[in-house]
Motif scaffolding. Structure first.
Motif, short mmCIF file in Angstrom:
data_model
loop_
_atom_site.label_atom_id
_atom_site.label_comp_id
_atom_site.label_asym_id
_atom_site.label_seq_id
_atom_site.Cartn_x
_atom_site.Cartn_y
_atom_site.Cartn_z
N ASP A 1 47.87 42.91 41.18
CA ASP A 1 48.11 41.64 39.38
C ASP A 1 48.11 40.62 39.34
O ASP A 1 46.90 40.63 38.26
N ASP A 2 47.67 39.73 40.76
CA ASP A 2 47.12 38.53 40.48
C ASP A 2 46.03 38.07 40.22
O ASP A 2 45.39 37.99 39.70
N ALA A 3 45.19 39.25 41.07
CA ALA A 3 43.99 39.15 41.45
C ALA A 3 43.59 39.40 39.60
O ALA A 3 42.13 39.10 39.24
N LEU A 4 43.53 40.60 38.95
CA LEU A 4 43.26 41.85 38.13
C LEU A 4 43.72 40.36 37.07
O LEU A 4 42.66 40.18 36.24
N SER A 5 44.47 39.59 36.85
CA SER A 5 45.33 38.35 36.18
C SER A 5 43.98 37.55 35.45
O SER A 5 43.67 36.34 34.65
N ILE A 6 43.02 36.91 36.82
CA ILE A 6 42.65 36.00 37.28
C ILE A 6 40.65 36.64 36.78
O ILE A 6 39.90 35.49 36.86
N ALA A 7 40.79 37.93 37.13
CA ALA A 7 39.00 38.20 37.34
C ALA A 7 38.28 37.93 35.79
O ALA A 7 38.86 39.08 35.19
N THR A 8 37.65 37.98 36.12
CA THR A 8 36.27 37.69 35.51
C THR A 8 34.84 38.57 35.65
O THR A 8 34.22 38.76 34.68
N ARG A 9 34.94 39.13 36.57
CA ARG A 9 34.80 40.34 37.07
C ARG A 9 34.75 41.91 37.13
O ARG A 9 35.70 41.59 37.53
N PRO A 10 34.38 42.65 37.66
CA PRO A 10 35.10 44.18 37.83
C PRO A 10 35.70 43.87 39.13
O PRO A 10 35.23 43.21 40.33
N VAL A 11 36.73 44.58 39.53
CA VAL A 11 37.13 44.41 40.81
C VAL A 11 37.71 46.15 41.51
O VAL A 11 37.39 46.82 40.65
N VAL A 12 36.94 45.61 42.84
CA VAL A 12 36.88 46.52 43.26
C VAL A 12 38.23 46.75 44.46
O VAL A 12 38.71 45.74 45.13
N VAL A 13 38.67 48.44 44.14
CA VAL A 13 40.16 48.03 45.37
C VAL A 13 39.52 49.31 46.32
O VAL A 13 39.66 50.71 45.23
#
Length: 130
Positions: free
Chosen positions: A1-13
């Motif tokens: 959740d924290d990573a998604l809150s600050i991500a400005t680029r697409p996230v890979v899990v």
């Protein structure tokens, strides 16, 4: 959740499960799946028991189906975790069994191609410098 809150680029899990089919703290909630998709991210569905609550291709396909229904097929990939830290139901020689299980679940040839590598290829080409 924290990573998604600050991500400005697409996230890979890269390797995970989904709580919709295997409810534990390690796996992603539907809200997290939607947020990853909304920012153009990619979700690799794992194969091991804690990720999918099973030890067979049926459990993996259930998780993939759920992730596709929530996030969309263009955001779903394979996340085997073939690093030896966990036990999977098969090694890479078992991928045809997974493809067959996806066919039996009603996925189209195009969807299967996306899930089994096309989405990763497209993500890398779109998001990594050339």
């Amino acid at each position: 959740d924290d990573a998604l809150s600050i991500a400005t680029r697409p996230v890979v899990v890269s390797h995970t499960g989904v709580r919709g089919t295997c409810d534990n703290q390690r796996n992603l909630s539907d809200d997290q799946l939607r947020r990853i998709a909304a920012n153009g991210g990619l979700i690799g569905v794992g194969y091991w028991e804690t990720a999918v609550c099973g030890r067979d291709t049926a459990a993996i396909v259930r998780a993939i189906r759920h992730a596709v229904m929530v996030a969309g097929v263009e955001h779903i990939a394979l996340g085997s975790d073939f690093d030896g830290a966990v036990t999977e139901p098969f090694d890479t020689t078992g991928l045809p069994m997974l493809a067959q299980a996806l066919i039996q679940e009603g996925f189209t040839e195009g969807d299967i191609a996306r899930i089994m590598g096309g989405n990763v290829r497209d993500f890398v080409l779109k998001n990594f410098p050339r």
